[in-house]
Design an enzyme around this catalytic site. Structure first.
Site, PDB file in Angstrom:
ATOM      1  N   LYS A  25       0.836  -1.205   0.000  1.00  0.00           N
ATOM      2  CA  LYS A  25       0.000   0.000   0.000  1.00  0.00           C
ATOM      3  C   LYS A  25       0.870   1.256   0.000  1.00  0.00           C
ATOM      4  O   LYS A  25       0.575   2.245  -0.684  1.00  0.00           O
ATOM      5  CB  LYS A  25      -0.918   0.001   1.215  1.00  0.00           C
ATOM      6  CG  LYS A  25      -1.731   1.281   1.351  1.00  0.00           C
ATOM      7  CD  LYS A  25      -2.684   1.256   2.512  1.00  0.00           C
ATOM      8  CE  LYS A  25      -3.446   2.590   2.596  1.00  0.00           C
ATOM      9  NZ  LYS A  25      -4.498   2.577   3.625  1.00  0.00           N
ATOM     10  N   HIS A  43     -10.561 -29.382 -33.663  1.00  0.00           N
ATOM     11  CA  HIS A  43     -11.380 -28.240 -33.238  1.00  0.00           C
ATOM     12  C   HIS A  43     -12.346 -28.623 -32.125  1.00  0.00           C
ATOM     13  O   HIS A  43     -13.529 -28.286 -32.153  1.00  0.00           O
ATOM     14  CB  HIS A  43     -12.115 -27.633 -34.431  1.00  0.00           C
ATOM     15  CG  HIS A  43     -11.194 -27.227 -35.547  1.00  0.00           C
ATOM     16  ND1 HIS A  43     -10.271 -26.220 -35.409  1.00  0.00           N
ATOM     17  CD2 HIS A  43     -11.031 -27.729 -36.797  1.00  0.00           C
ATOM     18  CE1 HIS A  43      -9.587 -26.096 -36.536  1.00  0.00           C
ATOM     19  NE2 HIS A  43     -10.025 -27.007 -37.385  1.00  0.00           N
TER      20      HIS A  43
END
Length: 516
Positions: A140, A278
């Site tokens: 932070k 596919h």
């Protein structure tokens, strides 16, 4: 303000890879080092001068080490805004010295719960509290504090300190972002574990985490970017943990197709081969041996298997490898390969060979996550299987024993074909696959056309019910003798009537297998 000079560091790590060398270099640069517990003992043993955490806090480590860094003397030194006069005054009043560098990694929670039959109490004990708190405080306040959670970043930070005495704002910001990714993943794994322990399946918030396996050259198409991730606790028998023995790097489509092939081959207990293009199966065969299974999968569709992805549920032997070598394949996946098979297949430079390990290993219940714009869909995997006992015969003629075997075989395959889906099977192999059509009869016509003369005396599987009798009519024209479908249409009787007129045996499963 000018760059923050690194004068004081706090080091507390569970994974001590590279930490001795890093600490010694910091010491050479005049950096004061604070440390805790086992890290402090290790550094002192290696001749690094260390200030103990209790000397900073004025309070001993207690509760078996659970409480040591949760103290204002630590977090004040991490959270103070250095160009805020009030902050600077307050930490001075309380004898708090700023900390410029934090090096922390966390208790090994993932490694702990990865152990077989780990006790719940042990898992809980390996939830880190002080570590994430220090990381979050430092991240932070990264404008003033450099924070490292990954040993791979030691050299970069050290180089900048050696050169400038400080770490650049850009590097500190990147390191802070990594910290929050790390703590988020850590907390996600804990929440997953505890959620599973209490039996929650779809909780009020759904948090998951994955670890990067590799960046991919591109995604489904060359203009798309992509990477491959795996679950932190992924076991054997999946493409995420497979060992690549040979060939080019896997692509996005390779991985997607490989996963589809693997899902199908796991349906079978007998030797099986699945060929996928596919994400749809173009050839599936089972046999007494893996060679026979491959031959059947190849004969299913010798055209479409070219350039396909192969999955096997038995080791690949010399004889099978010799036949596989005769055509162009993208990938061969199997539990293992014999030395002779490897030698044969490695002659093909670009052929990817993946060793899967034990395909029978049971992972925890799987959930499927599908992203949609603005959200995600989560559902359990379609793991439903049926046996002969589950079948309801709805026609005058009952299927023969051989037909039942082929119907169940076709049902295992159609489950994995994009909807609308129709699969034709005969002699333990697929002979026609109709995938992804907008109407069911269209899928049936494609499968029947592909099968050609082989359709005669074959069986047909449909992943969902027939809204009209036209699919059964097409089956009758092709000489198909038996049909398996979920049933449940308001017009089921129309299909049953047509089946009876043509002597077709039809069974209902009462289970639908849509796949989108």
């Amino acid at each position: 303000m000018s760059a923050v000079q690194v004068k004081r560091a706090l080091i507390s790590v569970s994974d001590k890879t590279g930490i001795i060398e890093f600490a010694k270099e910091l010491e050479k640069l005049g950096v004061e080092i604070i440390s805790t517990g086992g890290t402090a003992a290790l550094l002192q043993k290696e001749g690094v001068k260390v200030i103990g955490i209790s000397d900073v806090t004025g309070f001993p480590e207690i509760l078996d080490g659970r409480l040591k860094t949760l103290d204002p003397h630590i977090h004040g030194g991490l959270l103070a805004v250095r160009d805020n006069e009030k902050h600077v005054q307050q930490i001075a009043e309380h004898n708090i010295t700023p900390i410029d560098l934090v090096v922390v990694n966390l208790y090994p929670f993932k490694q702990t719960i990865s152990k077989p039959n780990v006790a719940f109490a042990e898992a809980i004990e390996n939830i880190d509290i002080g570590g994430p708190t220090m990381l979050r405080s430092a991240a932070k306040n990264h404008k003033y504090v450099t924070v490292i959670v990954d040993a791979d970043d030691y050299s970069k930070v050290l180089e900048e300190i050696q050169t400038n005495g400080s770490v650049s704002d850009e590097t500190k910001r990147k390191l802070a972002a990594k910290v929050f990714r790390h703590t988020a993943a850590y907390d996600a794994l804990i929440s997953q574990y505890l959620t599973e322990q209490v039996g929650e399946q779809l909780p009020e918030s759904y948090t998951v985490t994955y670890e990067k396996v590799q960046d991919l050259r591109y995604g489904e198409n060359p203009h798309q970017t992509a990477a491959f991730y795996r679950e932190p606790l992924a076991g054997q028998g999946n493409i995420a943990t497979a060992k690549q023995l040979h060939g080019k790097e896997l692509s996005y489509n390779n991985i997607n197709d490989g996963n589809a092939a693997l899902a199908i081959v796991k349906e079978f207990s007998e030797p099986a081969i699945v060929a996928v293009k596919h994400t749809n199966p173009c050839g599936v065969g089972i046999g007494a041996t893996i060679l026979e299974a491959y031959q059947k999968a190849y004969e299913s569709d010798p055209v479409s298997i070219f350039g396909g992805i192969i999955a096997a549920n038995r080791p690949i032997d010399k004889e099978t490898a010799l036949q596989m070598k005769e055509i162009f394949l993208e990938i061969i996946m199997a539990p293992s390969f014999t030395e002779e098979a490897l030698e044969i297949l490695q002659e093909k430079k670009n052929l990817r060979l993946l060793e899967l390990g034990d395909l029978t290993a049971k992972d925890k219940a799987a959930w499927k996550l599908t992203s949609v714009e603005g959200g995600a869909l989560v559902q359990s995997e379609d793991a439903k299987q049926i046996t002969e006992a589950d079948l309801e015969v709805v026609t005058d003629r009952k299927p023969t024993k051989k037909e039942i075997e082929q119907l169940l075989f076709a049902w295992k395959v159609v489950k994995h074909v994009k909807s609308n889906a129709i699969v034709l099977a005969k002699d333990n192999m697929t002979i026609g696959v109709g995938a992804g059509q907008m109407n069911r009869v269209g899928a049936a016509r494609i499968a029947i056309e592909q099968a050609g003369d082989k359709a005669f005396r074959s069986v047909l599987a449909s992943d969902a019910f027939f809204p009209m009798p036209d699919t059964v009519e097409e089956a009758a024209k092709a000489g198909i003798t038996a049909v398996i479908q979920p049933g449940g249409s308001i017009r089921d009787e129309d299909s049953i009537k047509v089946a009876n007129e043509h002597g077709i045996a039809m069974v209902f499963t009462k289970i639908r297998h849509f796949k989108h």
